[in-house]
Motif scaffolding. Structure first.
Motif, mmCIF file in Angstrom:
data_model
loop_
_atom_site.group_PDB
_atom_site.id
_atom_site.type_symbol
_atom_site.label_atom_id
_atom_site.label_comp_id
_atom_site.label_asym_id
_atom_site.label_seq_id
_atom_site.Cartn_x
_atom_site.Cartn_y
_atom_site.Cartn_z
ATOM 1 N N GLY A 173 0.833 -1.185 0.000
ATOM 2 C CA GLY A 173 0.000 0.000 0.000
ATOM 3 C C GLY A 173 0.871 1.239 0.000
ATOM 4 N N LEU A 174 0.253 2.389 -0.207
ATOM 5 C CA LEU A 174 0.959 3.660 -0.228
ATOM 6 C C LEU A 174 0.140 4.693 0.515
ATOM 7 C CD1 LEU A 174 3.379 5.326 -1.337
ATOM 8 C CD2 LEU A 174 1.925 5.881 -3.311
ATOM 9 N N THR A 175 0.791 5.408 1.450
ATOM 10 C CA THR A 175 0.120 6.481 2.181
ATOM 11 C C THR A 175 0.689 7.821 1.733
ATOM 12 O OG1 THR A 175 1.696 6.465 4.031
ATOM 13 C CG2 THR A 175 -0.214 4.996 4.187
ATOM 14 N N ASP A 176 -0.094 8.891 1.965
ATOM 15 C CA ASP A 176 0.387 10.220 1.611
ATOM 16 C C ASP A 176 0.914 10.935 2.854
ATOM 17 O OD1 ASP A 176 -1.826 11.076 3.039
ATOM 18 O OD2 ASP A 176 -2.976 11.705 1.284
ATOM 19 N N ALA A 177 1.204 12.220 2.731
ATOM 20 C CA ALA A 177 1.804 12.978 3.826
ATOM 21 C C ALA A 177 0.851 13.183 4.994
ATOM 22 C CB ALA A 177 2.298 14.334 3.319
ATOM 23 N N ARG A 178 -0.437 12.908 4.804
ATOM 24 C CA ARG A 178 -1.431 13.025 5.889
ATOM 25 C C ARG A 178 -1.853 11.656 6.390
ATOM 26 N NH1 ARG A 178 -6.053 16.948 3.877
ATOM 27 N NH2 ARG A 178 -5.718 15.858 1.900
ATOM 28 N N ASP A 179 -1.039 10.641 6.118
ATOM 29 C CA ASP A 179 -1.282 9.266 6.583
ATOM 30 C C ASP A 179 -2.568 8.684 6.026
ATOM 31 O OD1 ASP A 179 1.074 9.392 8.079
ATOM 32 O OD2 ASP A 179 0.028 10.256 9.799
ATOM 33 N N THR A 230 7.547 10.711 10.482
ATOM 34 C CA THR A 230 8.052 11.824 11.289
ATOM 35 C C THR A 230 9.556 11.732 11.523
ATOM 36 O OG1 THR A 230 7.456 10.623 13.308
ATOM 37 C CG2 THR A 230 5.854 12.204 12.449
ATOM 38 N N MET A 231 10.069 10.501 11.642
ATOM 39 C CA MET A 231 11.500 10.339 11.886
ATOM 40 C C MET A 231 12.301 10.243 10.595
ATOM 41 S SD MET A 231 11.681 7.770 15.190
ATOM 42 C CE MET A 231 10.926 6.407 14.287
ATOM 43 N N GLY A 232 11.609 9.986 9.479
ATOM 44 C CA GLY A 232 12.310 9.833 8.217
ATOM 45 C C GLY A 232 13.168 8.591 8.156
ATOM 46 N N LEU A 233 12.768 7.545 8.882
ATOM 47 C CA LEU A 233 13.544 6.310 8.961
ATOM 48 C C LEU A 233 12.720 5.127 8.471
ATOM 49 C CD1 LEU A 233 15.124 6.705 12.512
ATOM 50 C CD2 LEU A 233 16.217 7.162 10.309
ATOM 51 N N ARG A 234 13.403 4.159 7.889
ATOM 52 C CA ARG A 234 12.735 2.909 7.517
ATOM 53 C C ARG A 234 12.512 2.078 8.779
ATOM 54 N NH1 ARG A 234 14.980 0.493 1.832
ATOM 55 N NH2 ARG A 234 14.779 2.400 0.583
ATOM 56 N N GLY A 254 5.961 12.894 -0.036
ATOM 57 C CA GLY A 254 5.873 12.450 1.350
ATOM 58 C C GLY A 254 5.125 11.137 1.457
ATOM 59 N N GLY A 255 4.696 10.816 2.662
ATOM 60 C CA GLY A 255 3.988 9.560 2.862
ATOM 61 C C GLY A 255 4.933 8.397 3.030
ATOM 62 N N CYS A 256 4.387 7.180 2.914
ATOM 63 C CA CYS A 256 5.184 5.971 3.128
ATOM 64 C C CYS A 256 4.720 4.852 2.203
ATOM 65 C CB CYS A 256 5.064 5.483 4.577
ATOM 66 S SG CYS A 256 5.760 6.582 5.826
ATOM 67 N N GLU A 257 5.674 4.022 1.823
ATOM 68 C CA GLU A 257 5.348 2.754 1.189
ATOM 69 C C GLU A 257 5.162 1.722 2.293
ATOM 70 O OE1 GLU A 257 8.495 1.748 -1.417
ATOM 71 O OE2 GLU A 257 8.098 3.364 -2.840
ATOM 72 N N VAL A 258 4.085 0.948 2.197
ATOM 73 C CA VAL A 258 3.768 -0.063 3.207
ATOM 74 C C VAL A 258 3.854 -1.437 2.557
ATOM 75 C CG1 VAL A 258 2.020 -0.935 4.803
ATOM 76 C CG2 VAL A 258 2.247 1.533 4.421
ATOM 77 N N LEU A 259 4.658 -2.315 3.130
ATOM 78 C CA LEU A 259 4.803 -3.688 2.635
ATOM 79 C C LEU A 259 4.643 -4.631 3.817
ATOM 80 C CD1 LEU A 259 5.599 -5.764 0.409
ATOM 81 C CD2 LEU A 259 7.969 -5.429 1.130
ATOM 82 N N VAL A 260 3.669 -5.522 3.754
ATOM 83 C CA VAL A 260 3.462 -6.518 4.808
ATOM 84 C C VAL A 260 3.770 -7.884 4.217
ATOM 85 C CG1 VAL A 260 1.886 -7.515 6.486
ATOM 86 C CG2 VAL A 260 1.703 -5.092 5.902
ATOM 87 N N GLU A 261 4.859 -8.489 4.670
ATOM 88 C CA GLU A 261 5.276 -9.801 4.187
ATOM 89 C C GLU A 261 4.704 -10.902 5.072
ATOM 90 O OE1 GLU A 261 9.461 -9.282 4.475
ATOM 91 O OE2 GLU A 261 9.647 -8.411 2.475
ATOM 92 N N ASN A 262 4.600 -12.108 4.504
ATOM 93 C CA ASN A 262 4.116 -13.291 5.235
ATOM 94 C C ASN A 262 2.772 -13.024 5.917
ATOM 95 O OD1 ASN A 262 4.444 -16.004 6.020
ATOM 96 N ND2 ASN A 262 5.217 -15.402 8.023
ATOM 97 N N TRP A 263 1.872 -12.408 5.185
ATOM 98 C CA TRP A 263 0.528 -12.063 5.675
ATOM 99 C C TRP A 263 -0.254 -13.352 5.907
ATOM 100 C CZ3 TRP A 263 -2.085 -7.026 5.357
ATOM 101 C CH2 TRP A 263 -3.469 -7.081 5.536
ATOM 102 N N GLN A 264 -0.682 -13.572 7.160
ATOM 103 C CA GLN A 264 -1.414 -14.799 7.495
ATOM 104 C C GLN A 264 -2.652 -14.466 8.302
ATOM 105 O OE1 GLN A 264 0.847 -18.384 8.621
ATOM 106 N NE2 GLN A 264 2.660 -17.070 8.704
ATOM 107 N N ARG A 265 -3.688 -15.257 8.095
ATOM 108 C CA ARG A 265 -4.935 -15.115 8.854
ATOM 109 C C ARG A 265 -5.051 -16.298 9.801
ATOM 110 N NH1 ARG A 265 -7.954 -11.236 5.989
ATOM 111 N NH2 ARG A 265 -9.737 -11.613 7.334
ATOM 112 N N HIS A 266 -5.492 -16.028 11.036
ATOM 113 C CA HIS A 266 -5.603 -17.062 12.064
ATOM 114 C C HIS A 266 -7.017 -17.041 12.628
ATOM 115 C CE1 HIS A 266 -1.233 -17.137 11.815
ATOM 116 N NE2 HIS A 266 -1.248 -15.836 12.001
ATOM 117 N N PRO A 267 -7.916 -17.887 12.096
ATOM 118 C CA PRO A 267 -9.332 -17.828 12.495
ATOM 119 C C PRO A 267 -9.578 -18.035 13.979
ATOM 120 C CG PRO A 267 -9.053 -19.125 10.498
ATOM 121 C CD PRO A 267 -7.684 -18.855 11.019
#
Length: 469
Positions: free
Chosen positions: A13-19, A57-61, A90-103
């Motif tokens: 996903g991708l967020t903008d400067a206002r989250d 806000t911190m500008g860090l990965r 601005g904003g952030c790239e969001v990457l979620v690896e190994n996405w699992q669902r646990h019913p």
């Protein structure tokens, strides 16, 4: 979005400067909608929103373990948040690896849910009923600073409960699944206190609840308006004695809860097959998390009882009812060790002037200690006593090793654990309990039983007598 079996290798996903989440893969978008958000719209998944705000806000990965739930299932993965330079929007790239669902993870994490629900019912200072769509049917205020909320509901009835309060740290848009709102913190009109919301479903949870119990539990007791500290002391009280309760507790409670939930998920093998020794490690982690959570609560309570001008409420309390509630909350723990809890008979009463939730807190501590230090297949007796000179009492007697005269002198000291290094206790429970008892105009004492064991006795002013705390 790449899938392999039941596991999603990555969701983006991708967020903008206002989250705001402006683009998202299907899985992330579904979670966003389940949490009451939209695409585009402010990121509504609290766990991801925290990470995105930190990275931006911190500008860090940032790279963190990730867990959330969509109201029905637990979702886990490994989140990587990469901030985008301001020159590129601005904003952030969001990457979620190994996405699992646990019913089944929610059920595993809720092993002690009934006990916590009972405590919250007893501690709530405002309560009501919601219909299946979370619209308020009625609310009853038990605290003076909750009466404005009661009046607001009476003036404009039938609205969704979130319209009457201000939620904290939650991007939301109704309707939201009730599980996502259970436990959120809020502010209510007319009150300076912070409140925690509980939504307890009525009816069958597996399909759709027929409605909800709506509980509002304050984070701290209501200050006695007539006993406010001097203005010169106010800054010190707020900035020093309540640092843990006001600052650290809200920050630490959520990550500790995540640690416990994730450890329980691993222990129950909900994430897949696992060797026996690793499930034992997970159980140890969960137990350590529970201990840390208890320690945090104890330290917050310690600040409250030691704060200048601390007062408790004065109300009619039935010690029989409080004893039965404490035993009900701890009944499963006693049954696991084949310990019999003997309680006052049905139809009996013993009325004191005190604060109910504080009496319950003391009795839970006393009965819990008795269970912890009693031998298996023993007996714990809880009795109420009418005392002369306008006093009543409730006692908890066990068949454990008892206490010596020297131990009895130290057992109520702060951080005193009498040499017990591995029981998971903080050494604060009895100290806090005695401070609470004395704040209510009573006392807490210990003695040896006639046939061994220890007898803890909580004395309080009888209801109807003119006692001053």
């Amino acid at each position: 979005m790449i899938e392999r079996g039941d596991t999603l290798l990555a969701a983006r996903g991708l967020t903008d400067a206002r989250d705001r989440l402006v683009t998202a893969d299907e899985a992330l978008a579904e979670l966003q909608y389940a949490c009451g958000g939209s695409v585009p719209g402010v990121l509504a998944v609290p766990e991801l929103l925290d990470l995105v705000r930190q990275a931006r806000t911190m500008g860090l990965r940032l790279a963190r373990e990730f867990s959330a739930h969509d109201g029905e299932e637990m979702i886990t993965g490994f989140a990587r948040i990469h901030p985008v330079p301001e020159s590129e929007g601005g904003g952030c790239e969001v990457l979620v690896e190994n996405w699992q669902r646990h019913p089944g993870a929610l059920a595993a994490a809720g092993e002690f849910a009934e006990q916590f629900d009972a405590i919250d019912r007893a501690s709530a200072e405002a309560s009501g009923r919601l219909d299946p769509r979370q619209r308020v049917q009625f609310v009853s205020a038990g605290a003076p600073d909750a009466r404005a909320l009661e009046q607001a509901v009476a003036t404009e009835p039938g609205r969704v409960w979130t319209d009457y309060v201000t939620l904290e740290d939650l991007a939301h848009r109704q309707p939201m699944h009730w599980r996502l709102l259970d436990g959120v913190c809020c502010r209510i009109p007319g009150s300076e206190r912070r409140w925690r919301v509980r939504l307890l479903p009525v009816g069958t949870v597996s399909t759709a609840p027929a409605g909800f119990e709506w509980l509002l539990v304050p984070d701290e007791p209501l200050a006695d308006v007539g006993e406010q500290p001097d203005a010169d002391d106010a800054e010190g009280i707020a900035g020093q004695s309540r640092m843990i309760g006001n600052a650290l507790t809200p920050i630490l409670r959520q990550p500790i809860a995540r640690i416990i939930a994730n450890a329980e998920t691993i222990r129950a093998r909900l994430a897949g097959p696992l060797r026996e020794e690793y499930t034992e490690y997970a159980g140890t982690i969960a137990a350590a998390g529970q201990h840390l959570s208890v320690m945090l609560d104890d330290l917050a309570d310690l600040e409250v009882v030691e704060a200048p001008g601390f007062r408790t409420a004065r109300e009619k309390v039935d010690l029989v009812d409080a004893a039965r509630r404490a035993a009900g909350i701890l009944g499963v723990r006693a049954q696991a060790r084949d310990i019999a809890l003997e309680l006052p008979g049905e139809g009996t009463t013993c009325l004191a002037t005190a604060e109910f939730r504080r009496v319950l807190q003391i009795l839970i501590n006393l009965v819990g200690n008795a269970i912890a230090y009693s031998p298996a297949e023993s007996r714990i007796e809880v009795r109420v006593h009418d005392v002369h000179e306008g006093r009543v009492a409730v006692s908890v007697a066990d068949e454990g090793p008892g206490v010596t005269e020297e131990q009895a002198e130290r057992i109520f000291d702060k951080f005193e654990r009498l040499g017990r290094d591995n029981d998971g206790g903080s050494g604060l429970g009895l100290y806090i309990s005695r401070r609470l008892a004395r704040a209510m105009g009573g006392d807490l004492t210990v003695s040896s039983g006639e046939s061994g064991g220890a007898v803890f006795r909580l004395d309080l002013p009888a209801h109807g007598t003119d006692q001053t705390a």
